[in-house]
Design a protein around this motif. Structure first.
Motif, mmCIF file in Angstrom:
data_model
loop_
_atom_site.group_PDB
_atom_site.id
_atom_site.type_symbol
_atom_site.label_atom_id
_atom_site.label_comp_id
_atom_site.label_asym_id
_atom_site.label_seq_id
_atom_site.Cartn_x
_atom_site.Cartn_y
_atom_site.Cartn_z
ATOM 1 N N THR A 167 -0.340 10.505 -4.129
ATOM 2 C CA THR A 167 0.329 9.851 -5.259
ATOM 3 C C THR A 167 1.332 8.804 -4.787
ATOM 4 O O THR A 167 1.726 7.934 -5.555
ATOM 5 C CB THR A 167 1.073 10.876 -6.139
ATOM 6 O OG1 THR A 167 2.101 11.515 -5.369
ATOM 7 C CG2 THR A 167 0.115 11.925 -6.669
ATOM 8 N N HIS A 168 1.745 8.887 -3.525
ATOM 9 C CA HIS A 168 2.707 7.897 -3.023
ATOM 10 C C HIS A 168 1.991 6.633 -2.579
ATOM 11 O O HIS A 168 0.767 6.609 -2.406
ATOM 12 C CB HIS A 168 3.528 8.481 -1.872
ATOM 13 C CG HIS A 168 2.700 8.861 -0.669
ATOM 14 N ND1 HIS A 168 2.354 7.953 0.308
ATOM 15 C CD2 HIS A 168 2.174 10.050 -0.292
ATOM 16 C CE1 HIS A 168 1.649 8.565 1.241
ATOM 17 N NE2 HIS A 168 1.524 9.833 0.899
ATOM 18 N N ARG A 169 2.751 5.585 -2.395
ATOM 19 C CA ARG A 169 2.166 4.311 -1.980
ATOM 20 C C ARG A 169 1.843 4.326 -0.501
ATOM 21 O O ARG A 169 2.454 5.065 0.274
ATOM 22 C CB ARG A 169 3.126 3.147 -2.289
ATOM 23 C CG ARG A 169 3.377 2.972 -3.789
ATOM 24 C CD ARG A 169 4.248 1.763 -4.061
ATOM 25 N NE ARG A 169 4.494 1.601 -5.485
ATOM 26 C CZ ARG A 169 3.642 1.047 -6.331
ATOM 27 N NH1 ARG A 169 2.495 0.558 -5.878
ATOM 28 N NH2 ARG A 169 3.939 0.942 -7.616
ATOM 29 N N SER A 170 0.914 3.499 -0.110
ATOM 30 C CA SER A 170 0.482 3.457 1.288
ATOM 31 C C SER A 170 1.553 2.849 2.176
ATOM 32 O O SER A 170 2.232 1.884 1.805
ATOM 33 C CB SER A 170 -0.802 2.621 1.408
ATOM 34 O OG SER A 170 -1.134 2.405 2.756
ATOM 35 N N ALA A 171 1.718 3.458 3.359
ATOM 36 C CA ALA A 171 2.567 2.856 4.379
ATOM 37 C C ALA A 171 1.812 1.663 4.964
ATOM 38 O O ALA A 171 0.591 1.546 4.820
ATOM 39 C CB ALA A 171 2.877 3.871 5.469
ATOM 40 N N ARG A 172 2.546 0.760 5.590
ATOM 41 C CA ARG A 172 1.881 -0.421 6.161
ATOM 42 C C ARG A 172 0.784 -0.006 7.131
ATOM 43 O O ARG A 172 -0.294 -0.589 7.165
ATOM 44 C CB ARG A 172 2.910 -1.298 6.877
ATOM 45 C CG ARG A 172 3.843 -2.045 5.937
ATOM 46 C CD ARG A 172 4.744 -2.973 6.721
ATOM 47 N NE ARG A 172 5.629 -3.736 5.841
ATOM 48 C CZ ARG A 172 6.514 -4.620 6.285
ATOM 49 N NH1 ARG A 172 6.634 -4.843 7.599
ATOM 50 N NH2 ARG A 172 7.286 -5.275 5.428
ATOM 51 N N ARG A 173 1.090 1.008 7.900
ATOM 52 C CA ARG A 173 0.104 1.505 8.853
ATOM 53 C C ARG A 173 -0.124 2.983 8.561
ATOM 54 O O ARG A 173 0.825 3.775 8.576
ATOM 55 C CB ARG A 173 0.600 1.319 10.283
ATOM 56 C CG ARG A 173 0.857 -0.142 10.670
ATOM 57 C CD ARG A 173 1.461 -0.237 12.039
ATOM 58 N NE ARG A 173 1.748 -1.626 12.415
ATOM 59 C CZ ARG A 173 2.373 -1.984 13.542
ATOM 60 N NH1 ARG A 173 2.781 -1.045 14.394
ATOM 61 N NH2 ARG A 173 2.584 -3.269 13.792
ATOM 62 N N HIS A 174 -1.354 3.347 8.315
ATOM 63 C CA HIS A 174 -1.635 4.756 8.056
ATOM 64 C C HIS A 174 -2.826 5.239 8.886
ATOM 65 O O HIS A 174 -3.571 6.125 8.476
ATOM 66 C CB HIS A 174 -1.889 5.000 6.562
ATOM 67 C CG HIS A 174 -2.926 4.110 5.950
ATOM 68 N ND1 HIS A 174 -2.614 2.977 5.248
ATOM 69 C CD2 HIS A 174 -4.281 4.205 5.943
ATOM 70 C CE1 HIS A 174 -3.725 2.399 4.820
ATOM 71 N NE2 HIS A 174 -4.744 3.120 5.237
ATOM 72 N N GLY A 175 -2.946 4.668 10.058
ATOM 73 C CA GLY A 175 -3.999 5.108 10.971
ATOM 74 C C GLY A 175 -3.857 6.574 11.340
ATOM 75 O O GLY A 175 -4.864 7.256 11.596
#
Length: 352
Positions: A167-175
């Motif tokens: 439900t939260h927004r994506s972090a810039r990097r989510h590898g």
């Protein structure tokens, strides 16, 4: 009532995670109000708010991916019997339903998780969100990655979800999330957190039906026997009462007794929309009623026990609280007791 609480073992896992990412023990005790000695029991529960405060520290120290630190700390069995409910039924879907039904053994019962089968899709979905927005990300990372690990352990197969939603927004990097879940099918800002598998519901878990029943009964008995430790507000009032009895009622001393700084104590009082003076008055009022009702101590002795300079100070405070005097209150109690016991005494006399 266990709503508004989480099991101490879960709180202990969160605390261990915080220590692992570099949070100081004193800081943890200060924000959560929890005594580490209370966190090694299946029967003890602690306020859910204490867990949120620890999650805030974890997120602040570790940043993105901090929820996965908790997953790494939670080896199988780390959450007690709940970990084994994932293989308590003959199939994965049946086991998951049992685990979600009895989720209160690891979380606040107000947290809702449901199991949905739709054709070949098997989804574990968060149906009720109660966490504050600022700590949703690490909690969801932890819960969904923990579900994946327990599902793999139950089926003994390296299952890969076809979709994971946050439900939260994506972090810039989510590898790091792609690596953890084994898929790039990650959705963010979704209505509900969930993890979905394909053709997994009917997978066998190798469960022993007899052991599955025993495990379920153990969890149900544990929930029925659970008790809550005092929340922070109760701990504060206990500390104030103890300070009154010792004759050292000072904010700084009470703060040290609670293992927090005076500034933190003041901040918490403000967060609870109260003040040091109000809390002291409340404790004095409650103790005054108890001493006047349950003991024969003279009013001057009651005043001394409550930290007043003399009986006149207690008289002024008591009149402010109750619009009557300590002596009048005591007489009312005696009269009421006599009136209530009189008929019983009369009835006993009739049988002599």
């Amino acid at each position: 009532m266990i709503e508004g609480t989480i099991p101490a073992r879960t709180a202990g896992l969160i605390r261990a995670t915080a220590l692992r990412v570099g949070v100081a023990p004193a800081q943890l005790t200060g924000v959560s109000g929890l005594d580490p000695a209370d966190l090694d029991s299946d029967l003890t529960r602690v306020p859910t708010e204490s867990a949120w405060r620890m999650w805030e520290l974890i997120a602040g120290f570790a940043g993105p991916g901090s929820g996965l630190c908790a997953t790494a700390t939670a080896g199988r069995g780390g959450l007690s019997a709940w970990d084994y409910l994932f293989s308590s039924g003959p199939t994965l879907a049946e086991s998951l339903r049992t685990a979600m039904e009895l989720r209160a053994i690891v979380t606040d019962p107000a947290v809702g998780w449901e199991v949905i089968e739709d054709g070949g899709l098997l989804t574990i979905r968060d149906s009720v969100g109660i966490e504050p927005d600022m700590v949703l990300a690490p909690i969801e990372e932890f819960v969904l990655s923990l579900m994946l690990r327990r599902v793999r352990e139950a089926t003994r197969q390296p299952l890969v979800p076809v979709r994971v939603a946050f439900t939260h927004r994506s972090a810039r990097r989510h590898g790091f999330l792609v690596d953890e879940f084994g898929t790039s099918r990650l959705d963010f800002a979704a209505p509900r957190a969930e993890i979905t598998f394909l053709d997994a519901g009917a997978l066998p878990t190798g469960a022993d039906p007899y052991m599955g029943r025993i495990m379920r009964q153990y969890v149900e008995l544990t929930l029925a026997s659970s008790r809550s430790v005092p929340d922070w507000h109760e701990q504060l009032r206990h500390a104030i009462a103890a300070a009154l009895s010792r004759g050292d009622l000072e904010l700084d001393r009470v703060a040290r007794r609670l293992a927090i700084s005076p500034r933190t104590l003041q901040r918490r009082l403000h967060e609870m929309n109260t003040t040091w003076r109000k809390e002291v008055e409340t404790v004095r009022y409650e103790q005054a009623l108890n001493l006047l009702r349950d003991t024969g101590l003279p009013v001057r002795s009651v005043a001394s026990r409550l930290g007043y300079a003399d009986a006149r100070a207690l008289h002024r405070a008591f009149r402010r609280w109750t619009a009557t005097t300590p002596d009048a209150y005591r007489r009312e109690i005696i009269t009421a007791h006599r009136d209530s016991s009189g008929p019983a005494l009369a009835r006993r006399g009739e049988h002599r």
